[in-house]
Design a protein around this motif. Structure first.
Motif, mmCIF file in Angstrom:
data_model
loop_
_atom_site.group_PDB
_atom_site.id
_atom_site.type_symbol
_atom_site.label_atom_id
_atom_site.label_comp_id
_atom_site.label_asym_id
_atom_site.label_seq_id
_atom_site.Cartn_x
_atom_site.Cartn_y
_atom_site.Cartn_z
ATOM 1 N N THR A 1 0.829 -1.205 0.000
ATOM 2 C CA THR A 1 0.000 0.000 0.000
ATOM 3 C C THR A 1 0.867 1.262 0.000
ATOM 4 O O THR A 1 0.597 2.217 -0.734
ATOM 5 C CB THR A 1 -0.940 0.004 1.219
ATOM 6 N N MET A 2 1.898 1.282 0.818
ATOM 7 C CA MET A 2 2.794 2.443 0.866
ATOM 8 C C MET A 2 3.430 2.700 -0.500
ATOM 9 O O MET A 2 3.511 3.856 -0.969
ATOM 10 C CB MET A 2 3.902 2.206 1.892
ATOM 11 N N LEU A 3 3.872 1.641 -1.152
ATOM 12 C CA LEU A 3 4.540 1.790 -2.435
ATOM 13 C C LEU A 3 3.560 2.175 -3.544
ATOM 14 O O LEU A 3 3.925 2.906 -4.470
ATOM 15 C CB LEU A 3 5.275 0.493 -2.788
ATOM 16 N N VAL A 4 2.321 1.706 -3.467
ATOM 17 C CA VAL A 4 1.304 2.135 -4.434
ATOM 18 C C VAL A 4 1.047 3.636 -4.302
ATOM 19 O O VAL A 4 0.937 4.354 -5.301
ATOM 20 C CB VAL A 4 -0.002 1.341 -4.249
ATOM 21 N N LEU A 5 0.958 4.124 -3.063
ATOM 22 C CA LEU A 5 0.786 5.560 -2.854
ATOM 23 C C LEU A 5 1.980 6.336 -3.402
ATOM 24 O O LEU A 5 1.820 7.409 -3.995
ATOM 25 C CB LEU A 5 0.618 5.845 -1.361
ATOM 26 N N MET A 6 3.178 5.810 -3.220
ATOM 27 C CA MET A 6 4.367 6.448 -3.780
ATOM 28 C C MET A 6 4.280 6.530 -5.300
ATOM 29 O O MET A 6 4.590 7.560 -5.902
ATOM 30 C CB MET A 6 5.614 5.670 -3.357
ATOM 31 N N ALA A 7 3.838 5.437 -5.934
ATOM 32 C CA ALA A 7 3.703 5.433 -7.389
ATOM 33 C C ALA A 7 2.693 6.472 -7.854
ATOM 34 O O ALA A 7 2.910 7.184 -8.848
ATOM 35 C CB ALA A 7 3.283 4.044 -7.865
ATOM 36 N N LEU A 8 1.570 6.577 -7.129
ATOM 37 C CA LEU A 8 0.536 7.544 -7.498
ATOM 38 C C LEU A 8 1.028 8.978 -7.351
ATOM 39 O O LEU A 8 0.842 9.816 -8.242
ATOM 40 C CB LEU A 8 -0.708 7.310 -6.642
ATOM 41 N N VAL A 9 1.686 9.277 -6.239
ATOM 42 C CA VAL A 9 2.141 10.645 -5.982
ATOM 43 C C VAL A 9 3.235 11.059 -6.958
ATOM 44 O O VAL A 9 3.208 12.156 -7.524
ATOM 45 C CB VAL A 9 2.626 10.782 -4.522
ATOM 46 N N THR A 10 4.218 10.192 -7.180
ATOM 47 C CA THR A 10 5.321 10.556 -8.079
ATOM 48 C C THR A 10 4.836 10.723 -9.519
ATOM 49 O O THR A 10 5.361 11.560 -10.260
ATOM 50 C CB THR A 10 6.436 9.502 -8.034
ATOM 51 N N THR A 11 3.833 9.958 -9.912
ATOM 52 C CA THR A 11 3.277 10.113 -11.261
ATOM 53 C C THR A 11 2.461 11.391 -11.367
ATOM 54 O O THR A 11 2.559 12.124 -12.355
ATOM 55 C CB THR A 11 2.402 8.904 -11.619
ATOM 56 N N ALA A 12 1.661 11.681 -10.331
ATOM 57 C CA ALA A 12 0.792 12.858 -10.358
ATOM 58 C C ALA A 12 1.587 14.160 -10.327
ATOM 59 O O ALA A 12 1.134 15.183 -10.850
ATOM 60 C CB ALA A 12 -0.194 12.810 -9.193
ATOM 61 N N ILE A 13 2.771 14.139 -9.717
ATOM 62 C CA ILE A 13 3.538 15.375 -9.580
ATOM 63 C C ILE A 13 4.284 15.721 -10.857
ATOM 64 O O ILE A 13 4.731 16.867 -11.046
ATOM 65 C CB ILE A 13 4.542 15.254 -8.408
ATOM 66 N N THR A 14 4.408 14.766 -11.786
ATOM 67 C CA THR A 14 5.246 14.973 -12.969
ATOM 68 C C THR A 14 4.719 16.091 -13.857
ATOM 69 O O THR A 14 5.466 16.999 -14.250
ATOM 70 C CB THR A 14 5.360 13.672 -13.781
ATOM 71 N N SER A 15 3.447 16.048 -14.201
ATOM 72 C CA SER A 15 2.892 17.046 -15.123
ATOM 73 C C SER A 15 2.948 18.467 -14.569
ATOM 74 O O SER A 15 3.430 19.378 -15.248
ATOM 75 C CB SER A 15 1.448 16.685 -15.497
ATOM 76 N N PRO A 16 2.451 18.720 -13.332
ATOM 77 C CA PRO A 16 2.550 20.092 -12.821
ATOM 78 C C PRO A 16 3.988 20.555 -12.650
ATOM 79 O O PRO A 16 4.294 21.737 -12.884
ATOM 80 C CB PRO A 16 1.811 20.033 -11.475
ATOM 81 N N ALA A 17 4.889 19.658 -12.266
ATOM 82 C CA ALA A 17 6.295 20.054 -12.130
ATOM 83 C C ALA A 17 6.875 20.431 -13.483
ATOM 84 O O ALA A 17 7.586 21.444 -13.615
ATOM 85 C CB ALA A 17 7.099 18.916 -11.506
ATOM 86 N N LEU A 18 6.559 19.648 -14.497
ATOM 87 C CA LEU A 18 7.068 19.948 -15.838
ATOM 88 C C LEU A 18 6.480 21.245 -16.373
ATOM 89 O O LEU A 18 7.170 22.041 -17.010
ATOM 90 C CB LEU A 18 6.732 18.780 -16.778
ATOM 91 N N THR A 19 5.199 21.483 -16.087
ATOM 92 C CA THR A 19 4.560 22.736 -16.510
ATOM 93 C C THR A 19 5.266 23.935 -15.896
ATOM 94 O O THR A 19 5.579 24.920 -16.585
ATOM 95 C CB THR A 19 3.085 22.739 -16.088
ATOM 96 N N ARG A 20 5.548 23.859 -14.615
ATOM 97 C CA ARG A 20 6.213 24.967 -13.931
ATOM 98 C C ARG A 20 7.629 25.185 -14.473
ATOM 99 O O ARG A 20 8.050 26.324 -14.723
ATOM 100 C CB ARG A 20 6.246 24.685 -12.430
#
Length: 431
Positions: free
Chosen positions: A383-402
């Motif tokens: 469960t911890m690692l699934v949350l890590m996968a979700l967060v790291t994937t979700a942060i990619t687009s806004p980080a790249l936009t900025r």
């Protein structure tokens, strides 16, 4: 039909899952996120983390025990087909003109998270390793889990932003290609170590895997090349049947060897020729069914195994989750950024490459499910690692936009590269 027949329940569960994942993907697409973020989140929400928590009767009605084996098998078939498509689209020609930088970024983007992941695993072993799991497989698996990059999701982000054919996009794709090859080899080693009962068995499994890989590269690949040259004479249906049969037999071989069926499907995709209209049409048809219909069943299969509520038992579990996230970001983003910067790339471009390499997506879920099925990790760590996968994937687009907005404004002292047209619609998997 008898009351024990699972077909009626299956005919409810499958379309419900497909529609729910499509809705989640549509919401995330409107928010500027890759659709896979919505599909992963939907799978989690349909599991014990939300639906099973607030309305357990509904979850049991939607996913009765009699249906779960069938949805799991369908999801696994979709996953095999998807891994074949990933291998088919893994074009090492992207390395041309970027070999030195790509190798440097990939090595740093693998070595740092591997090292940090191993250190984290040493600290977590006593508290989170299931009974009977050796220290070496556990540490190696955690190291691999920290070093994954989602090649298909990265490609999708680059296409959506018109960066696929730019220098930045080409370099990111080259780095991700090298990462994918190394990560799957390391995961095959983890599977061999975990499945074997002795060091001799592990060595035998590794030797058979190497022999099978060489056989596919030097015996099957030339045969496929000759077949591809004549494939245009065959009908589209026959080419599709041949590709699906080939990936299935290759998956069966690696499963029997002891390194998981996914590796066989991926390897068959790598050796399949990328030229020929019939092959492209057949791959597009396989993708058109696999991604929207079968893969959602895999996301829900993962979601049913993910129980965020189980982390509320102790604040210490959330601290370990935060530690996993910190290691994931520092290792992958930090390692790739540092290597790109050391290779002469401007800071904003280096940070953009790091952000892209930190995207884990569906590939991470595949690795985590393999680890859970092998018993290398338990449900809480899963469960911890699934949350890590979700967060790291979700942060990619806004980080790249900025980062791209800042670079375009000239603050980095380097102009933003010209945007390039996206590749054809059937060029990449849609995770």
């Amino acid at each position: 039909m008898s009351s024990a027949d699972p077909l009626p329940a299956l005919l409810v569960a499958v379309p419900a899952v497909i529609l729910a994942c499509q809705a989640g993907a549509a919401v995330c697409r409107r928010l500027g996120q890759p659709p896979v973020v919505g599909e992963i989140a939907t799978g989690i929400l349909l599991g014990p983390s939300l639906l099973g928590w607030i309305w357990p009767q509904a979850q049991h009605a939607l996913f009765p025990a009699s249906v779960l084996p069938y949805t799991s098998v369908l999801g696994q078939l979709g996953l095999l087909a998807f891994m074949f498509l990933v291998g088919l689209e893994l074009d090492l020609k992207n390395l041309r003109g970027h070999t030195r930088v790509a190798v440097a970024v990939s090595q740093a983007g693998m070595l740092l998270p591997l090292t940090l992941g191993a250190l984290l695993a040493i600290a977590m072993y006593d508290g989170f390793a299931p009974d009977g799991v050796g220290r070496t497989p556990f540490i190696l698996f955690m190291a691999v889990a920290m070093s994954i990059t989602a090649f298909p999701v990265l490609a999708r982000i680059l296409i959506d932003r018109g960066l696929y054919g730019t220098p930045l996009g080409a370099l990111a794709m080259a780095c991700a290609a090298v990462d994918d090859v190394v990560a799957w080899c390391l995961l095959a080693l983890v599977v061999a170590l975990s499945s074997a009962g002795s060091p001799m068995e592990a060595a035998t499994t590794a030797g058979l895997a190497v022999a099978f890989t060489l056989f596919m590269l030097y015996a099957v690949r030339p045969l496929l090349a000759r077949w591809a040259a004549r494939a245009d004479r065959a009908g589209d249906a026959m080419v599709l049947v041949a590709l699906f049969s080939g990936l299935s037999l290759s998956a069966l071989a690696t499963d029997r060897i002891g390194v998981h069926a996914l590796f066989g499907a991926f390897l068959f995709g790598v050796i399949t020729p990328r030229t020929g209209g019939r092959i492209e049409v057949a791959a597009a048809r396989l993708r058109a069914f696999t991604v929207p219909v079968l893969l959602p069943l895999f996301f829900v299969h993962t979601g049913l195994r993910t129980d965020i509520g189980g982390l509320t038992a102790s604040p210490e579990l959330w601290l370990w989750t935060a530690a996993i996230l910190a290691v994931a970001f520092l290792g992958k983003w930090g390692g790739a950024t540092g290597a790109a910067r050391a290779s002469g790339r401007p800071w904003r471009e280096a940070l953009s490459i790091g952000a892209l390499m930190n995207c884990r997506g569906l590939t991470e879920l595949v690795v985590l499910n393999v680890g859970l099925e092998l018993g290398v990790i338990g449900p809480q760590l899963f469960t911890m690692l699934v949350l890590m996968a979700l967060v790291t994937t979700a942060i990619t687009s806004p980080a790249l936009t900025r980062l791209r907005a800042t670079q375009a404004s000239g603050k980095d002292g380097a102009a933003s590269p010209d945007q390039a047209p996206a590749p054809p619609e059937n060029a990449l998997s849609r995770p």
